[in-house]
Write an enzyme that holds these catalytic residues in place. Structure first.
Site, PDB file in Angstrom:
ATOM      1  NE  ARG A 179      -2.760   1.060   3.527  1.00 41.09           N
ATOM      2  CZ  ARG A 179      -3.688   1.161   4.485  1.00 41.09           C
ATOM      3  NH1 ARG A 179      -4.963   1.392   4.154  1.00 41.09           N
ATOM      4  NH2 ARG A 179      -3.371   1.013   5.759  1.00 41.09           N
ATOM      5  CG  ASP A 222      -4.734   2.811  10.649  1.00 45.32           C
ATOM      6  OD1 ASP A 222      -5.692   3.547  10.999  1.00 45.32           O
ATOM      7  OD2 ASP A 222      -4.820   2.012   9.693  1.00 45.32           O
TER       8      ASP A 222
END
Length: 535
Positions: free
Chosen positions: A166, A450
């Site tokens: 990612r 996150d």
């Protein structure tokens, strides 16, 4: 390291960095930036224009200009690539050396190797992460942790998770690499380095260069990625269509363009993912100044059964399977505790219920944040899939989702309490302090958090202040109240951490939190001003 005309590396060149920042790799990065940097900036300006329309009272809807794409039942995305046929359980995490080994050995089918929300974009993290991925493919990553003395080694190749990288979202830049005097796109930087060094290595292992694409807001942004893929494949003389990409549908504008996004990437598509936490952040952000109708309850009260979340996830499955693509479910962020069995029991029941709902809805797999959750997720999906690699044949033709369904924010049950406000402040502070210290995946209150968590937390605080929300207990949310609770929560954290409390770092976190919650103007992304504070 040989100089390349118009390309300047301003970051510190540590040991082995020259193995990643080679003339060939920098040449590909420069080609990507020169070809697509201007278009990227145009698309970011288009985001700003959409926000102006929404703030002025506009709305979102399915696009009339692309109705023919949605109405054409004949097109399909590319068939699943090697290593991506079966995705029943995927694990996510940053690309540090320990996580790389543990994620690949976890028993998950896929590892999302994260340069984005679970990572802090420190220069060392970005380059060392690329080294770790290459070393993993070369099987030279075995190491012993100097602190614990524990050894880490990869299992047999056939048992390792498939790597899916990612990169950062289109809004981020890499300030340590200048192309023609300007910082280059963080997205293209992360993508280009991994593709240059690891595409052929992956092909030699019978898989390929695969990616997760974050935070897109529409099909024009997907088209830009598709063109970048073609340039990179041509540059390395790798056949077009070798790359495969899964798009995270984690912004509410993208939810209205899912079919078009698949269409733009159809030769490179590996499906869509329900990025639930960033999706909530996007809903709050896009409608932050539109009054009570768009004010969500506190973060922990919002579940996947809320009407607007059900509409979004069911439409995602329907869209993917209609076009032959994988539909991947959301994150189970729970971290098992070795000290509290009761906490474990309650949390695992929630994880099991979440994965049961997803597998029953037709998802082909789902995410976990910790290796101990892999067996739970796998067991649930095994129960539905059996020996089949996926359930793409479940077309979910019963699903009918309208624009009004996707925008039915007001029907979300739940309260806004002082405890909820305090939790948003507490979690954002703890996360920001750790993020500024170099770690993007942070264990807070038995959850792996996150950047999306901090984004939701601070955005809710801003929205509650702006809209003059009254807490369930009767007090109005004001800047003064938030400042008072901020001081109290900081005191609680200081007392809890004792000698481990990092005063300078938490002072930075407080200043950043105030900047993005108490300012009259809303900051589109928390990570942008945070990145400016980094060396």
């Amino acid at each position: 390291m040989a100089a390349l005309e118009g390309v300047e590396v301003t970051g510190t060149l540590r040991e082995r960095f020259d193995e990643i920042l080679t003339p060939g790799a920098l040449g590909l990065l420069a080609a990507l930036q020169r070809e697509f940097g201007g278009r990227r900036e145009e698309l970011l300006r288009a985001r700003e224009e959409r926000q102006r329309r929404l703030s002025a009272g506009g709305t979102l809807d399915f696009l009339p200009d692309t109705a023919t794409v949605r109405a054409d039942d004949s097109w399909r995305v590319a068939p699943p690539a090697p290593g991506l046929e079966d995705r029943r359980v995927e694990i996510t995490g940053p690309t540090d050396r320990k996580m790389t080994v543990n994620a690949l050995n976890s028993g998950a089918k896929v590892w999302l190797a994260d340069f984005e929300d679970a990572n802090t974009p420190l220069w060392d993290n970005m380059i060392q992460g690329q080294l770790n991925l290459r070393d993993a493919l070369d099987r030279t990553i075995d190491f012993t942790d100097p602190g614990s003395g524990k050894s880490y080694a990869l299992g047999p190749d056939a048992e390792l998770a498939t790597i899916v990288v990612r990169p950062r979202g289109w809004h981020m830049e890499e300030k340590h690499l200048l192309v023609d005097g300007k910082p280059m796109s963080g997205s293209l930087f992360d993508f280009g380095l991994y593709f240059f060094h690891s595409a052929r290595r992956q092909l030699e292992k019978g898989k390929g260069p695969y990616f997760y694409l974050p935070k897109m807001e529409g099909h024009q942004e997907a088209r830009l990625w598709n063109e970048a893929f073609n340039l990179a494949q041509d540059h390395l003389e790798i056949p077009r269509g070798t790359i495969r990409a899964t798009v995270l549908i984690e912004t509410i504008p993208a939810a209205f363009e899912m079919e078009e996004i698949l269409y733009e990437l159809r030769d490179h598509s590996a499906g869509l993912n329900a990025g639930r936490w960033d999706y909530l952040f996007s809903v709050i952000k896009k409608f932050r100044d539109r009054g009570p109708e768009f004010v969500l309850p506190e973060r922990n009260a919002i579940t996947m059964t809320a009407p607007f979340m059900r509409a979004y996830t069911e439409l995602l499955v329907r869209t993917c399977h209609k076009r032959g693509a994988h539909a991947i479910g959301g994150m189970a962020a729970f971290i098992p505790s070795r000290r509290d069995e009761q906490v474990n029991k309650v949390a695992l029941e929630k994880v099991r219920a979440d994965k049961t709902r997803e597998s029953g809805d037709g998802f082909d797999g789902s995410w976990v944040a910790h290796p101990d959750l892999v067996p739970v997720c796998r067991e649930v999906f095994d129960g539905v899939l059996g020996d089949r690699p996926n359930q793409r044949e479940r077309l979910r033709e019963d699903v009918r989702v309208s624009a009004a369904d996707l925008l039915n924010i007001a029907a979300t049950p739940g309260d806004i309490t002082e405890a909820g406000l305090r939790n948003n402040i507490d979690v954002a502070l703890r996360y920001l302090a750790t993020w500024l210290d170099g770690a993007g995946a942070v264990a807070i209150h038995n959850l792996m958090e996150d950047a999306a968590t901090a984004e939701i937390s601070r955005s809710q605080v801003w929205q509650w202040i702006y809209n003059g929300v009254t807490l369930k207990e009767g007090e109005k949310v004001t800047k003064e109240l938030v400042e008072r609770l901020l001081a109290e929560e900081l005191g609680t954290i200081r007392a809890e951490l004792g000698e481990a409390f990092n005063e300078p770092r938490y002072n930075e976190a407080v200043a950043l939190f105030k900047e993005v919650t108490l300012a009259d103007e809303y900051s589109e992304f928390l990570t942008t001003p945070a990145y400016e504070r980094m060396p």
